[in-house]
Design a protein around this motif. Structure first.
Motif, mmCIF file in Angstrom:
data_model
loop_
_atom_site.group_PDB
_atom_site.id
_atom_site.type_symbol
_atom_site.label_atom_id
_atom_site.label_comp_id
_atom_site.label_asym_id
_atom_site.label_seq_id
_atom_site.Cartn_x
_atom_site.Cartn_y
_atom_site.Cartn_z
ATOM 1 N N THR A 181 20.387 65.009 25.851
ATOM 2 C CA THR A 181 21.109 65.011 24.622
ATOM 3 C C THR A 181 21.214 66.367 23.899
ATOM 4 O O THR A 181 20.335 67.082 23.893
ATOM 5 C CB THR A 181 20.774 64.099 23.538
ATOM 6 O OG1 THR A 181 20.652 62.660 24.012
ATOM 7 C CG2 THR A 181 21.458 64.028 22.318
ATOM 8 N N VAL A 182 22.190 66.813 23.442
ATOM 9 C CA VAL A 182 22.633 68.222 22.666
ATOM 10 C C VAL A 182 22.541 67.638 21.258
ATOM 11 O O VAL A 182 23.466 66.876 20.677
ATOM 12 C CB VAL A 182 23.704 68.809 23.188
ATOM 13 C CG1 VAL A 182 23.912 70.025 22.165
ATOM 14 C CG2 VAL A 182 23.750 69.089 24.538
ATOM 15 N N ILE A 183 21.526 68.160 20.416
ATOM 16 C CA ILE A 183 21.669 68.246 18.914
ATOM 17 C C ILE A 183 22.189 69.597 18.291
ATOM 18 O O ILE A 183 21.626 70.549 18.573
ATOM 19 C CB ILE A 183 20.432 67.937 18.504
ATOM 20 C CG1 ILE A 183 19.661 66.549 18.930
ATOM 21 C CG2 ILE A 183 20.378 67.976 16.813
ATOM 22 C CD1 ILE A 183 18.495 66.310 18.402
ATOM 23 N N LEU A 184 23.346 69.425 17.613
ATOM 24 C CA LEU A 184 24.025 70.358 17.005
ATOM 25 C C LEU A 184 24.045 70.239 15.596
ATOM 26 O O LEU A 184 24.467 69.076 15.166
ATOM 27 C CB LEU A 184 25.668 70.723 17.499
ATOM 28 C CG LEU A 184 25.756 70.800 19.011
ATOM 29 C CD1 LEU A 184 27.365 70.933 19.263
ATOM 30 C CD2 LEU A 184 25.464 72.104 19.309
ATOM 31 N N ASN A 185 24.144 71.267 14.856
ATOM 32 C CA ASN A 185 24.312 71.451 13.414
ATOM 33 C C ASN A 185 26.006 71.228 13.180
ATOM 34 O O ASN A 185 26.780 71.559 14.167
ATOM 35 C CB ASN A 185 23.582 72.365 12.511
ATOM 36 C CG ASN A 185 24.168 73.805 12.715
ATOM 37 O OD1 ASN A 185 24.865 73.994 13.590
ATOM 38 N ND2 ASN A 185 23.582 74.634 12.125
ATOM 39 N N GLN A 186 26.285 71.242 11.830
ATOM 40 C CA GLN A 186 27.616 71.481 11.632
ATOM 41 C C GLN A 186 28.519 72.603 12.005
ATOM 42 O O GLN A 186 29.692 72.706 12.541
ATOM 43 C CB GLN A 186 28.055 70.978 10.093
ATOM 44 C CG GLN A 186 27.450 69.761 9.555
ATOM 45 C CD GLN A 186 27.432 69.942 7.883
ATOM 46 O OE1 GLN A 186 26.400 70.154 7.521
ATOM 47 N NE2 GLN A 186 28.639 69.363 7.431
ATOM 48 N N SER A 187 27.946 73.748 11.783
ATOM 49 C CA SER A 187 28.424 74.933 12.264
ATOM 50 C C SER A 187 28.559 75.134 13.650
ATOM 51 O O SER A 187 29.719 75.517 14.069
ATOM 52 C CB SER A 187 27.667 76.244 11.422
ATOM 53 O OG SER A 187 27.387 76.200 10.213
#
Length: 300
Positions: A181-187
């Motif tokens: 899985t890839v976890i990204l923040n909003q930016s």
């Protein structure tokens, strides 16, 4: 028999509601531990039901309920073990691989405040148990998210500047057998979501199975806030790529206690106590990435 069990549960929840409305004075039907009220299992079961949570990273981790304050829990991790050929009447040989990682855990006590106004407590029309449940869920979610992100940021770090570098993390650095899985923040999500390839298609593709509704290089994307996973510096986007279930172990003691307290001159409510621990499982199961894109990079 089933009706009796349901009645017992309802009695337990009603007793807990009376405990709250009386500000800790009425304790009939309430289990206690060290003078604190034990939250009914029916309530806690829903709080810790990760399928109900829209924003708790523990739903991707390996979560186990433990009965002891500390110990070792075997977690299956091996992706390469094979079954050995067995001759007739021969003994079954040991598999020549480590099938489990023994994760040492030691649960810690964590406390938080559930604020309840006099109006909420005294208004019989308010579902006060649901109010407590909602606030407790937020406390659990926030606690899980912070500790899991802090743990994932301590995995092997890779600095990348191009999308090809980012692909290499997935293609080469991580075992293809991992459920990634890839976890990204909003930016970071916003940056990648605005990039297009030469055919005019956006880099992040629709994926109804992904938590965010998008995928990156075919991997489901989970979105968290910039506050939870902050940018290391302007123009650099952090992300985690890997198998979170094989990376993070959450040891959960499901018994939660609350005690009525006056927090200050103006506020009062329940002091909630939970006990859990967060540990790494497999150091090679995830990578913490800091992506600083080259200006004007074309997406192929």
């Amino acid at each position: 028999m089933e009706k009796t069990l349901i009645d017992e549960k309802n009695t337990e929840v009603r007793g807990y509601e009376d405990y709250i409305r009386s500000k800790g004075e009425v304790r009939d039907g309430v289990s206690t531990e060290n003078a604190a009220a034990v939250v009914p299992s029916e309530v806690i079961g829903e709080v810790f039901d990760l399928k109900r949570s829209k924003y708790n990273l523990a739903q991707y981790a390996t979560v186990k309920t433990v009965s002891n304050g500390q110990g070792t829990y075997p977690v299956s991790t091996n992706q390469e073990a094979i079954l050995a050929t067995k001759e007739e009447m021969a003994e079954i040989v040991d598999i020549d691989a480590d099938m489990f990682a023994n994760v040492d855990y030691k649960v810690e006590t964590r406390a938080g405040k559930i604020a309840l106004s006099n109006e909420v407590v005294e208004d019989s029309e308010v579902n006060i148990v649901q109010e407590v449940k909602d606030q407790l869920t937020k406390l659990v979610d926030n606690t899980d998210n912070k500790h899991i992100i802090d743990l994932l940021k301590d995995f092997p770090k890779q600095t990348v500047a191009t999308l090809d570098d980012l692909k290499e993390v997935n293609n080469v650095m991580l075992d293809p057998a991992l459920d990634k899985t890839v976890i990204l923040n909003q930016s970071g999500f916003n940056h990648l979501d605005t990039l297009k390839n030469s055919d005019g298609r956006y880099l992040l593709q629709p994926d109804v199975t992904a938590p965010s509704g998008k995928s990156l290089f075919g991997l489901p994307v989970a979105l968290v806030s910039d506050k939870l996973l902050a940018n290391p510096k302007a123009g650099t986007y952090p992300m985690i790529v890997g198998d979170i279930a094989q990376s993070v172990f959450v040891a959960r003691r499901n018994q939660v206690t609350t005690q009525w307290e006056k927090f200050d001159f103006y506020s009062q409510g329940l002091a909630a106590i939970i006990r859990n621990d967060y540990e790494k499982i497999d150091e090679e199961a995830s990578v913490y990435v800091e992506f600083t894109p080259n200006d004007g990079e074309a997406v192929e």
